[in-house]
Design a protein around this motif. Structure first.
Motif, PDB file in Angstrom:
ATOM      1  N   VAL A   7       0.859  -1.132  -0.089  1.00 48.36           N
ATOM      2  CA  VAL A   7      -0.035  -0.060   0.086  1.00 48.36           C
ATOM      3  C   VAL A   7       0.931   1.292   0.216  1.00 48.36           C
ATOM      4  CG1 VAL A   7      -1.775   1.413   1.192  1.00 48.36           C
ATOM      5  CG2 VAL A   7      -1.693  -1.111   1.082  1.00 48.36           C
ATOM      6  N   ASP A   8       0.558   2.285  -0.737  1.00 46.16           N
ATOM      7  CA  ASP A   8       1.527   3.406  -0.946  1.00 46.16           C
ATOM      8  C   ASP A   8       1.338   4.070   0.279  1.00 46.16           C
ATOM      9  OD1 ASP A   8       2.226   2.713  -3.638  1.00 46.16           O
ATOM     10  OD2 ASP A   8       0.600   3.831  -4.691  1.00 46.16           O
ATOM     11  N   PHE A   9       2.540   4.829   0.661  1.00 45.12           N
ATOM     12  CA  PHE A   9       2.438   5.817   1.785  1.00 45.12           C
ATOM     13  C   PHE A   9       1.625   6.816   1.923  1.00 45.12           C
ATOM     14  CE2 PHE A   9       3.930   9.092   4.772  1.00 45.12           C
ATOM     15  CZ  PHE A   9       4.447   8.488   5.886  1.00 45.12           C
ATOM     16  N   PHE A  10       1.371   7.350   0.848  1.00 46.73           N
ATOM     17  CA  PHE A  10       0.325   8.651   0.707  1.00 46.73           C
ATOM     18  C   PHE A  10      -1.042   7.942   0.505  1.00 46.73           C
ATOM     19  CE2 PHE A  10       4.517  10.475   0.091  1.00 46.73           C
ATOM     20  CZ  PHE A  10       4.523  11.334   0.992  1.00 46.73           C
ATOM     21  N   TRP A  11      -1.146   6.822  -0.156  1.00 45.70           N
ATOM     22  CA  TRP A  11      -2.728   6.295  -0.141  1.00 45.70           C
ATOM     23  C   TRP A  11      -3.454   6.389   1.127  1.00 45.70           C
ATOM     24  CZ3 TRP A  11      -6.207   3.071   1.997  1.00 45.70           C
ATOM     25  CH2 TRP A  11      -7.165   2.911   1.230  1.00 45.70           C
ATOM     26  N   HIS A  66      -6.640   9.031   1.599  1.00 43.04           N
ATOM     27  CA  HIS A  66      -7.945   8.305   1.962  1.00 43.04           C
ATOM     28  C   HIS A  66      -8.392   8.362   3.533  1.00 43.04           C
ATOM     29  CE1 HIS A  66      -7.270   6.871  -1.940  1.00 43.04           C
ATOM     30  NE2 HIS A  66      -8.320   6.805  -2.159  1.00 43.04           N
ATOM     31  N   MET A  67      -7.357   8.471   4.459  1.00 45.47           N
ATOM     32  CA  MET A  67      -7.881   8.135   5.805  1.00 45.47           C
ATOM     33  C   MET A  67      -8.106   9.699   6.420  1.00 45.47           C
ATOM     34  SD  MET A  67      -8.485   5.259   6.963  1.00 45.47           S
ATOM     35  CE  MET A  67      -7.923   5.297   9.123  1.00 45.47           C
ATOM     36  N   PHE A  68      -7.624  10.679   5.870  1.00 47.10           N
ATOM     37  CA  PHE A  68      -7.443  12.069   6.418  1.00 47.10           C
ATOM     38  C   PHE A  68      -8.871  12.578   6.606  1.00 47.10           C
ATOM     39  CE2 PHE A  68      -8.065  16.696   5.813  1.00 47.10           C
ATOM     40  CZ  PHE A  68      -6.839  16.960   6.778  1.00 47.10           C
ATOM     41  N   ALA A 101     -12.375   0.499   4.421  1.00 44.47           N
ATOM     42  CA  ALA A 101     -13.147  -0.116   5.468  1.00 44.47           C
ATOM     43  C   ALA A 101     -12.333  -1.130   6.214  1.00 44.47           C
ATOM     44  CB  ALA A 101     -14.222  -0.975   4.754  1.00 44.47           C
ATOM     45  N   ILE A 102     -11.325  -1.761   5.879  1.00 48.28           N
ATOM     46  CA  ILE A 102     -10.235  -2.500   6.552  1.00 48.28           C
ATOM     47  C   ILE A 102      -9.430  -1.475   7.611  1.00 48.28           C
ATOM     48  CG2 ILE A 102      -8.753  -4.205   6.517  1.00 48.28           C
ATOM     49  CD1 ILE A 102      -9.739  -5.187   3.780  1.00 48.28           C
ATOM     50  N   SER A 103      -8.980  -0.536   6.800  1.00 45.54           N
ATOM     51  CA  SER A 103      -8.235   0.359   7.645  1.00 45.54           C
ATOM     52  C   SER A 103      -9.197   1.382   8.732  1.00 45.54           C
ATOM     53  CB  SER A 103      -7.650   1.503   6.852  1.00 45.54           C
ATOM     54  OG  SER A 103      -6.800   0.862   5.577  1.00 45.54           O
ATOM     55  N   MET A 104     -10.057   1.742   8.495  1.00 45.21           N
ATOM     56  CA  MET A 104     -10.867   2.063   9.627  1.00 45.21           C
ATOM     57  C   MET A 104     -11.416   1.006  10.580  1.00 45.21           C
ATOM     58  SD  MET A 104     -13.542   5.192   7.979  1.00 45.21           S
ATOM     59  CE  MET A 104     -14.573   4.079   7.205  1.00 45.21           C
ATOM     60  N   GLY A 105     -11.713  -0.316  10.216  1.00 46.74           N
ATOM     61  CA  GLY A 105     -12.233  -1.133  11.257  1.00 46.74           C
ATOM     62  C   GLY A 105     -11.055  -1.652  11.858  1.00 46.74           C
ATOM     63  N   THR A 106      -9.906  -1.191  11.452  1.00 49.62           N
ATOM     64  CA  THR A 106      -8.791  -1.737  12.384  1.00 49.62           C
ATOM     65  C   THR A 106      -8.263  -0.626  13.392  1.00 49.62           C
ATOM     66  OG1 THR A 106      -7.244  -1.883  10.649  1.00 49.62           O
ATOM     67  CG2 THR A 106      -8.273  -3.927  11.326  1.00 49.62           C
ATOM     68  N   LEU A 108     -19.494   7.395  10.021  1.00 45.85           N
ATOM     69  CA  LEU A 108     -18.524   7.199   8.931  1.00 45.85           C
ATOM     70  C   LEU A 108     -18.732   6.066   7.955  1.00 45.85           C
ATOM     71  CD1 LEU A 108     -15.464   7.431  11.318  1.00 45.85           C
ATOM     72  CD2 LEU A 108     -16.326   9.082   9.812  1.00 45.85           C
ATOM     73  N   ASN A 109     -19.764   5.285   8.399  1.00 45.57           N
ATOM     74  CA  ASN A 109     -20.193   4.267   7.649  1.00 45.57           C
ATOM     75  C   ASN A 109     -20.997   4.756   6.611  1.00 45.57           C
ATOM     76  OD1 ASN A 109     -20.329   0.692   7.947  1.00 45.57           O
ATOM     77  ND2 ASN A 109     -19.261   2.116   9.565  1.00 45.57           N
ATOM     78  N   ILE A 110     -22.032   5.691   6.817  1.00 46.63           N
ATOM     79  CA  ILE A 110     -22.973   6.448   5.954  1.00 46.63           C
ATOM     80  C   ILE A 110     -22.224   7.412   4.881  1.00 46.63           C
ATOM     81  CG2 ILE A 110     -24.673   8.063   5.767  1.00 46.63           C
ATOM     82  CD1 ILE A 110     -25.601   6.911   8.566  1.00 46.63           C
ATOM     83  N   ILE A 111     -20.990   7.862   5.315  1.00 47.52           N
ATOM     84  CA  ILE A 111     -20.227   9.036   4.599  1.00 47.52           C
ATOM     85  C   ILE A 111     -19.483   8.329   3.744  1.00 47.52           C
ATOM     86  CG2 ILE A 111     -18.663  10.900   4.687  1.00 47.52           C
ATOM     87  CD1 ILE A 111     -19.615  11.840   7.579  1.00 47.52           C
ATOM     88  N   PHE A 112     -18.807   7.154   4.103  1.00 46.93           N
ATOM     89  CA  PHE A 112     -17.459   6.798   3.457  1.00 46.93           C
ATOM     90  C   PHE A 112     -17.999   5.608   2.696  1.00 46.93           C
ATOM     91  CE2 PHE A 112     -15.649   9.821   6.428  1.00 46.93           C
ATOM     92  CZ  PHE A 112     -15.086  10.533   5.468  1.00 46.93           C
TER      93      PHE A 112
END
Length: 461
Positions: A186-190, A194-196, A402-407, A456-460
């Protein structure tokens, strides 16, 4: 345990379609030991956690050796250590050493404004120096400033929410799951891109809630507004340069790809990764050399936390191999039921389900192995010829999000969701704060955090 080996081009491969669920027992055993032993037998766990983890690891490798052979066993061992465990633990090591060499003191005057400022700063720092580093750096100052207050349990609780977890969501430096994603392509800046917004929205909501609660208790205690000015003294500032060096090393290892590789027990080793890891070791020694012993003494610095993490995660990274292999087999593997509930009949990922499944596992197990398992499972659906990370980043970015936010975001649901949680709890109790029980804390966390998860689920997603 029926072996499923395929020999292609002289290389060994582990076929998850033929592996029994029994191969997952050592991994599940380690995770359950981490979750249960500290609750029912804390002294036993504290004194023997290394032996317990080693026993589960041996329970995997002995059957592996006798069912297969030495070359396959060696290949699996080398793959887990070289490609994931060593880079993972060296990153934690250098950030732990650097953060332990920075000490904050001064005339710290408690107020809702001061407290929310510390939490906001810690949330930002968590993505630069890691959640453990930021938590250890700032928990002492905020507890010290509020030591004379009667109502202060909410302070370490929100500190766990923000600094020890959510703040680490912006970069692979911040939280171990995201660094595992970086190691897997996964790219560092991805991550930053996306998480910002999710991190920003989550942080603003929690900081606002904290400010309201802290202001209420501040007024309830009838604390007179102090005319004293807050003064902050930071020593060991040179360690911030060490942290910048770590950031430089990670970015360079992702940009500079000279194509120089060699084979180690069937594992393709890339020179840029070796140089990055050696650079981390070098920076660790530099941090120890340039930091006075007094600073580390004032921080109560010792190696026990990183040693514990190193021992536990060695077992996790080794025993997780068959689990990942079975998940990569998709509907043909032993974990087909998980694949079915997270994907449509057409094989498309259901992002909301991905989020909630990783949420539950991260909260009650550990977020780093949870990320790795579901990253591999989602990546296994990539079309032939496309790397898993490229497929996740460009083909189904919402699933990777979803995986990133979920962890990352669900680590604060329980004390055992992320390593710094228990550390903050222990330090708060040392300061005389009566922290809630395991289930009491979980109840508070669910009330505060789950509505934000739904938003966050609704938004993203």
């Amino acid at each position: 345990m029926v072996p499923g080996l395929a020999f292609a081009g002289g290389e060994l491969s582990f076929d998850g379609q033929d592996l029994s669920l029994l191969w997952s027992i050592p991994f599940i055993g380690i995770i359950l030991s981490i979750a249960i032993f500290p609750l029912i037998a804390p002294t036993t766990w504290e004194n023997h956690y290394g032996k317990i983890v080693a026993a589960w690891t041996v329970l995997f490798f002995v059957p592996l050796f006798f069912t297969y052979d030495l070359s396959i066993t060696t290949n699996i061992f080398a793959h887990a250590l070289i490609e994931e465990y060593i880079p993972f633990i060296l990153l934690l090591l250098v950030l732990f050493a650097a953060s332990g060499g920075i000490h904050i003191s001064g005339n710290l005057v408690a107020s809702p404004k001061f407290n929310v400022s510390i939490l906001a700063i810690g949330t930002i720092l968590a993505s630069v120096m890691g959640t453990t580093g930021a938590a250890m750096l700032l928990i002492r100052p905020i507890l010290s400033a509020n030591k004379n207050r009667k109502h202060r349990m909410h302070i370490p609780i929100f500190f766990i929410f923000l600094v020890a977890n959510i703040g680490g969501g912006l970069t692979p430096l911040g939280d171990p799951p995201l660094f595992l994603g970086f190691l897997n392509g996964v790219d560092f800046f991805w991550t930053l891109q996306h998480m910002f917004l999710p991190v920003l929205i989550f942080s603003i909501i929690l900081l606002a809630i904290f400010y309201v609660i802290d202001s209420f208790y501040f007024k309830k205690e009838n604390i007179a507004k102090s005319d004293e000015k807050t003064t902050v003294v930071i020593v060991g500032k040179q360690n911030f340069l060490i942290i910048l060096g770590v950031l430089f090393g990670i970015i360079m290892s992702g940009i500079w790809i000279p194509g120089i590789t060699w084979d180690v027990f069937g594992v393709e080793v890339h020179i840029e990764n070796v140089l990055r890891d050696l650079f981390f070791i070098f920076l660790t020694f530099v941090s120890l050399k340039i930091t006075s012993k007094k600073i580390r003494t004032d921080n109560n610095f010792n190696w026990h936390p990183i040693v514990e993490v190193a021992k536990i995660f060695a077992g996790i990274f080794l025993t997780i191999v068959p689990v990942i292999t079975m998940l990569e087999a998709g509907r043909n593997g032993a974990f087909s039921s998980i694949v079915e509930i997270t994907h449509t009949d057409a094989g498309e990922p259901i992002n909301v389900v991905y989020f909630w499944v990783t949420t539950v596992l991260s909260a009650f197990l550990d977020n780093a192995p949870t990320y790795l398992v579901f990253f591999k499972m989602a990546g296994a659906q990539a079309p032939e010829g496309i790397a898993a990370a490229d497929y996740l980043m460009n083909g189904i970015p919402a699933t990777l999000l979803a995986i990133s936010m979920g962890t990352v975001f669900t680590g604060p649901l329980t004390y055992i969701g992320n390593a710094p949680n228990f550390m903050v709890k222990a330090m708060a109790e040392q300061e005389g704060i009566k922290m809630p029980s395991f289930f009491g804390y979980m109840f508070i966390a669910m009330i505060v955090l789950i509505p934000v998860y739904i938003l966050l689920n609704i938004i993203f997603l």
